[in-house]
Scaffold this motif. Structure first.
Motif, mmCIF file in Angstrom:
data_model
loop_
_atom_site.group_PDB
_atom_site.id
_atom_site.type_symbol
_atom_site.label_atom_id
_atom_site.label_comp_id
_atom_site.label_asym_id
_atom_site.label_seq_id
_atom_site.Cartn_x
_atom_site.Cartn_y
_atom_site.Cartn_z
ATOM 1 N N ASP A 130 6.450 32.669 -23.058
ATOM 2 C CA ASP A 130 7.844 33.112 -23.019
ATOM 3 C C ASP A 130 8.668 32.227 -22.092
ATOM 4 O OD1 ASP A 130 7.181 35.136 -24.744
ATOM 5 O OD2 ASP A 130 7.062 36.690 -23.217
ATOM 6 N N ASP A 131 8.063 31.814 -20.956
ATOM 7 C CA ASP A 131 8.774 30.957 -19.998
ATOM 8 C C ASP A 131 9.148 29.620 -20.634
ATOM 9 O OD1 ASP A 131 8.571 32.875 -18.056
ATOM 10 O OD2 ASP A 131 6.904 31.930 -16.997
ATOM 11 N N GLU A 132 8.174 29.037 -21.359
ATOM 12 C CA GLU A 132 8.435 27.744 -22.000
ATOM 13 C C GLU A 132 9.507 27.892 -23.066
ATOM 14 O OE1 GLU A 132 6.097 24.113 -24.335
ATOM 15 O OE2 GLU A 132 5.000 25.946 -23.866
ATOM 16 N N ASP A 133 9.399 28.941 -23.861
ATOM 17 C CA ASP A 133 10.360 29.205 -24.928
ATOM 18 C C ASP A 133 11.770 29.358 -24.351
ATOM 19 O OD1 ASP A 133 10.824 29.531 -27.654
ATOM 20 O OD2 ASP A 133 10.752 31.718 -27.506
ATOM 21 N N ALA A 134 11.882 30.122 -23.275
ATOM 22 C CA ALA A 134 13.179 30.371 -22.644
ATOM 23 C C ALA A 134 13.755 29.079 -22.063
ATOM 24 C CB ALA A 134 13.041 31.423 -21.548
ATOM 25 N N GLY A 177 8.813 16.390 -14.357
ATOM 26 C CA GLY A 177 8.028 17.340 -13.568
ATOM 27 C C GLY A 177 8.717 17.758 -12.288
ATOM 28 N N ILE A 178 10.023 17.850 -12.327
ATOM 29 C CA ILE A 178 10.806 18.147 -11.120
ATOM 30 C C ILE A 178 10.422 19.507 -10.527
ATOM 31 C CG2 ILE A 178 13.150 18.520 -10.240
ATOM 32 C CD1 ILE A 178 14.001 16.457 -12.496
ATOM 33 N N CYS A 179 10.125 20.489 -11.373
ATOM 34 C CA CYS A 179 9.785 21.824 -10.854
ATOM 35 C C CYS A 179 8.307 21.939 -10.495
ATOM 36 C CB CYS A 179 10.161 22.910 -11.863
ATOM 37 S SG CYS A 179 9.020 23.021 -13.271
ATOM 38 N N GLY A 180 7.561 20.862 -10.696
ATOM 39 C CA GLY A 180 6.144 20.898 -10.337
ATOM 40 C C GLY A 180 5.256 21.542 -11.381
ATOM 41 N N GLY A 181 5.754 21.669 -12.604
ATOM 42 C CA GLY A 181 4.909 22.184 -13.683
ATOM 43 C C GLY A 181 4.946 23.692 -13.850
ATOM 44 N N MET A 182 6.043 24.307 -13.437
ATOM 45 C CA MET A 182 6.161 25.764 -13.524
ATOM 46 C C MET A 182 6.971 26.233 -14.735
ATOM 47 S SD MET A 182 4.480 26.360 -10.768
ATOM 48 C CE MET A 182 4.693 28.106 -10.557
ATOM 49 N N ALA A 183 7.279 25.337 -15.656
ATOM 50 C CA ALA A 183 8.117 25.651 -16.831
ATOM 51 C C ALA A 183 9.487 26.166 -16.397
ATOM 52 C CB ALA A 183 7.424 26.654 -17.765
ATOM 53 N N MET A 184 10.005 25.601 -15.294
ATOM 54 C CA MET A 184 11.310 26.035 -14.790
ATOM 55 C C MET A 184 12.372 24.945 -14.890
ATOM 56 S SD MET A 184 9.997 28.247 -11.548
ATOM 57 C CE MET A 184 11.615 28.801 -11.059
ATOM 58 N N CYS A 185 12.000 23.792 -15.429
ATOM 59 C CA CYS A 185 12.994 22.765 -15.717
ATOM 60 C C CYS A 185 12.528 22.147 -17.029
ATOM 61 C CB CYS A 185 13.058 21.709 -14.598
ATOM 62 S SG CYS A 185 11.696 20.521 -14.564
ATOM 63 N N LEU A 240 13.112 25.949 -23.049
ATOM 64 C CA LEU A 240 13.545 25.057 -24.132
ATOM 65 C C LEU A 240 14.829 25.553 -24.782
ATOM 66 C CD1 LEU A 240 10.139 24.035 -25.724
ATOM 67 C CD2 LEU A 240 11.766 22.523 -24.577
ATOM 68 N N ALA A 241 15.059 26.867 -24.742
ATOM 69 C CA ALA A 241 16.286 27.421 -25.323
ATOM 70 C C ALA A 241 17.521 26.919 -24.569
ATOM 71 C CB ALA A 241 16.235 28.949 -25.307
ATOM 72 N N GLU A 242 17.344 26.529 -23.298
ATOM 73 C CA GLU A 242 18.467 26.071 -22.485
ATOM 74 C C GLU A 242 18.507 24.544 -22.329
ATOM 75 O OE1 GLU A 242 18.195 28.017 -18.697
ATOM 76 O OE2 GLU A 242 17.705 29.925 -19.632
ATOM 77 N N ALA A 243 17.484 23.863 -22.818
ATOM 78 C CA ALA A 243 17.375 22.417 -22.587
ATOM 79 C C ALA A 243 18.256 21.626 -23.557
ATOM 80 C CB ALA A 243 15.915 21.983 -22.732
ATOM 81 N N PHE A 244 18.452 20.357 -23.237
ATOM 82 C CA PHE A 244 19.199 19.443 -24.108
ATOM 83 C C PHE A 244 18.232 18.722 -25.046
ATOM 84 C CE2 PHE A 244 21.684 19.718 -20.175
ATOM 85 C CZ PHE A 244 22.925 20.069 -20.685
ATOM 86 N N ASP A 245 18.763 18.180 -26.136
ATOM 87 C CA ASP A 245 17.988 17.334 -27.062
ATOM 88 C C ASP A 245 16.741 18.022 -27.608
ATOM 89 O OD1 ASP A 245 19.681 14.970 -26.708
ATOM 90 O OD2 ASP A 245 18.842 14.893 -24.682
ATOM 91 N N VAL A 246 16.799 19.344 -27.779
ATOM 92 C CA VAL A 246 15.623 20.082 -28.253
ATOM 93 C C VAL A 246 15.472 19.911 -29.758
ATOM 94 C CG1 VAL A 246 14.583 22.380 -28.470
ATOM 95 C CG2 VAL A 246 15.769 21.744 -26.372
ATOM 96 N N ASP A 250 12.584 20.672 -33.266
ATOM 97 C CA ASP A 250 11.585 21.649 -33.708
ATOM 98 C C ASP A 250 10.212 21.387 -33.097
ATOM 99 O OD1 ASP A 250 13.507 22.855 -35.233
ATOM 100 O OD2 ASP A 250 12.863 21.951 -37.114
ATOM 101 N N ASN A 251 9.935 20.129 -32.757
ATOM 102 C CA ASN A 251 8.613 19.785 -32.226
ATOM 103 C C ASN A 251 8.625 19.608 -30.706
ATOM 104 O OD1 ASN A 251 10.151 17.438 -32.323
ATOM 105 N ND2 ASN A 251 8.469 16.130 -33.002
ATOM 106 N N SER A 252 9.663 20.146 -30.050
ATOM 107 C CA SER A 252 9.751 20.043 -28.592
ATOM 108 C C SER A 252 8.750 20.963 -27.903
ATOM 109 C CB SER A 252 11.160 20.434 -28.111
ATOM 110 O OG SER A 252 12.099 19.450 -28.441
ATOM 111 N N ARG A 253 8.149 20.448 -26.854
ATOM 112 C CA ARG A 253 7.295 21.244 -25.966
ATOM 113 C C ARG A 253 7.513 20.746 -24.547
ATOM 114 N NH1 ARG A 253 3.118 24.472 -28.339
ATOM 115 N NH2 ARG A 253 2.909 25.205 -26.194
ATOM 116 N N LEU A 254 7.150 21.546 -23.579
ATOM 117 C CA LEU A 254 7.173 21.101 -22.188
ATOM 118 C C LEU A 254 5.810 20.497 -21.882
ATOM 119 C CD1 LEU A 254 8.979 24.052 -20.349
ATOM 120 C CD2 LEU A 254 9.961 21.923 -21.224
#
Length: 108
Positions: free
Chosen positions: A69-73, A43-51, A75-81, A83-87
């Motif tokens: 769209d924010d969450e999708d974008a 929760g480093i970004c405070g829950g804004m779907a920015m990390c 996760l597209a840049e995250a590591f260890d993603v 098919d069942n990944s969510r923020l």
């Protein structure tokens, strides 16, 4: 009303936790309130779907709300993603999520 959820932490330990559905909490806030991840690692970004520090894998068959769209974008840049990944910050605690099971993604 409270719901029961299972959260597997990054060490592989499964925690049975109770989450309130009347406080507009999200999964990331539940993890923080139970201190299931070290301070400053979730929760480093405070829950804004920015990390992606609160990325988790949903291991139960619950229907979750559509990804923003924010969450999708993010996760597209995250590591260890997977098919069942969510923020976690995007999963609101609702009565429908009784029995939810998630696993915290490795710290990136």
């Amino acid at each position: 009303m409270d719901i029961n959820i299972k959260i597997k932490d990054r060490e592989g330990v499964i925690h049975d936790v109770v989450a309130p559905t009347d406080m507009a909490m999200n999964l990331m806030e539940v993890v923080r309130s139970y201190e299931l991840a070290p301070e400053g690692t979730i929760g480093i970004c405070g829950g804004m779907a920015m990390c992606a520090s609160c990325q988790c894998y949903v291991t139960s068959s619950h229907e979750l709300p559509e990804m923003s769209d924010d969450e999708d974008a993010m996760l597209a840049e995250a590591f260890d993603v997977e098919d069942n990944s969510r923020l976690g910050c995007q999963i609101r605690m609702t009565p429908e999520l009784e029995g939810l099971e998630v696993e915290l993604a490795p710290e990136s």
